[in-house]
Design an enzyme around this catalytic site. Structure first.
Site, mmCIF file in Angstrom:
data_model
loop_
_atom_site.group_PDB
_atom_site.id
_atom_site.type_symbol
_atom_site.label_atom_id
_atom_site.label_comp_id
_atom_site.label_asym_id
_atom_site.label_seq_id
_atom_site.Cartn_x
_atom_site.Cartn_y
_atom_site.Cartn_z
ATOM 1 N N ASP A 170 0.859 -1.190 0.000
ATOM 2 C CA ASP A 170 0.000 0.000 0.000
ATOM 3 C C ASP A 170 0.893 1.238 0.000
ATOM 4 O O ASP A 170 2.015 1.212 0.521
ATOM 5 C CB ASP A 170 -0.907 0.020 1.232
ATOM 6 C CG ASP A 170 -1.921 -1.109 1.221
ATOM 7 O OD1 ASP A 170 -2.352 -1.495 0.115
ATOM 8 O OD2 ASP A 170 -2.279 -1.611 2.301
ATOM 9 N N ASP A 189 -7.144 -1.406 -4.552
ATOM 10 C CA ASP A 189 -8.239 -1.060 -3.640
ATOM 11 C C ASP A 189 -9.153 -0.008 -4.265
ATOM 12 O O ASP A 189 -10.384 -0.066 -4.130
ATOM 13 C CB ASP A 189 -7.680 -0.537 -2.316
ATOM 14 C CG ASP A 189 -6.832 -1.565 -1.596
ATOM 15 O OD1 ASP A 189 -7.096 -2.763 -1.763
ATOM 16 O OD2 ASP A 189 -5.900 -1.161 -0.874
#
Length: 223
Positions: A170, A189
């Site tokens: 991330d 995401d």
């Protein structure tokens, strides 16, 4: 004296049943023949319930989302350092490299192996949905969900510490550098979120996967 025979009420001139004439006119004008037969190739020729265009759009969207996600993750691991976030857009966004073994806010970090199984189930569900896919907007929505699912699945399978236990990369944090305001996320995401949101909007608008629209019942008149 010749007897005049009365025409059958269900037949037009020439002995052709009126219902057949109506069907021909409807088919020529492109109108649905009845409620169950929506306009399109499947209703007329009985061909499979999906179109190549819709499936191609789904596949192209999924591939583009997956490639973009993996490229951004590669660049992030090459040029960002954990614990040293990069502030951009006046602090609206921080590029903060993190490796997540769980879901949002690191939930379920002790059950990393579960997430690949969930992803496989999602991919199977999308495959089932594709059987009647004729809508391009739905193809885009499902393609985004599929691309997002594949992007994170690749991390789970091929990144450290090992298969089925890999940590997802991330790098996007909003309003704060270390997920104080919102979970750190990645391109996969984002694709998942946008795809699900688009699918919900399509459902609310009455748009079906086969390209038809759900007819809204007229409001009852108040006496």
């Amino acid at each position: 004296m010749r007897t005049v025979r009365q025409r059958h009420p269900g037949r037009a001139a020439g002995g052709v049943p009126l219902r057949d004439t109506v069907r021909v006119l409807q088919a020529t004008g492109g109108a649905a023949l009845n409620v169950d037969e929506a306009p399109g190739e499947a209703a007329v020729s009985g061909r499979p319930g999906f179109t190549r265009t819709a499936v191609s759009v789904l596949a192209g969207t999924a591939v583009a989302a997956t490639v973009l996600d993996q490229v951004v993750k590669h660049l992030s691991t090459e040029h960002l350092t954990e614990g040293e976030p990069v502030r951009i857009l006046g602090g609206l966004i921080y590029l903060s490299l993190m490796r997540n073994s769980g879901a949002a806010f690191s939930m379920g970090s002790g059950y990393t192996w579960v997430f690949p199984l969930i992803t496989v189930a999602v991919i199977g569900w999308i495959g089932w949905m594709t059987r009647r896919l004729r809508s391009v907007p739905w193809a885009i929505a499902l393609g985004l969900v599929l691309g997002g699912a594949l992007g994170n699945l690749i991390d789970r399978l091929f990144r450290a510490p090992g298969p089925m236990r890999g940590h997802v990369v991330d790098m996007i944090s909003v309003f704060a550098p270390y997920a104080e305001k919102f979970p750190v996320f990645n391109i996969a995401d984002s694709c998942l979120t946008v795809g699900v949101a688009l699918a919900v909007l399509l459902e609310l608008a009455g748009r079906q996967r086969d390209g038809t629209r759900t007819a809204r019942k007229p409001a009852q008149e108040t006496s």
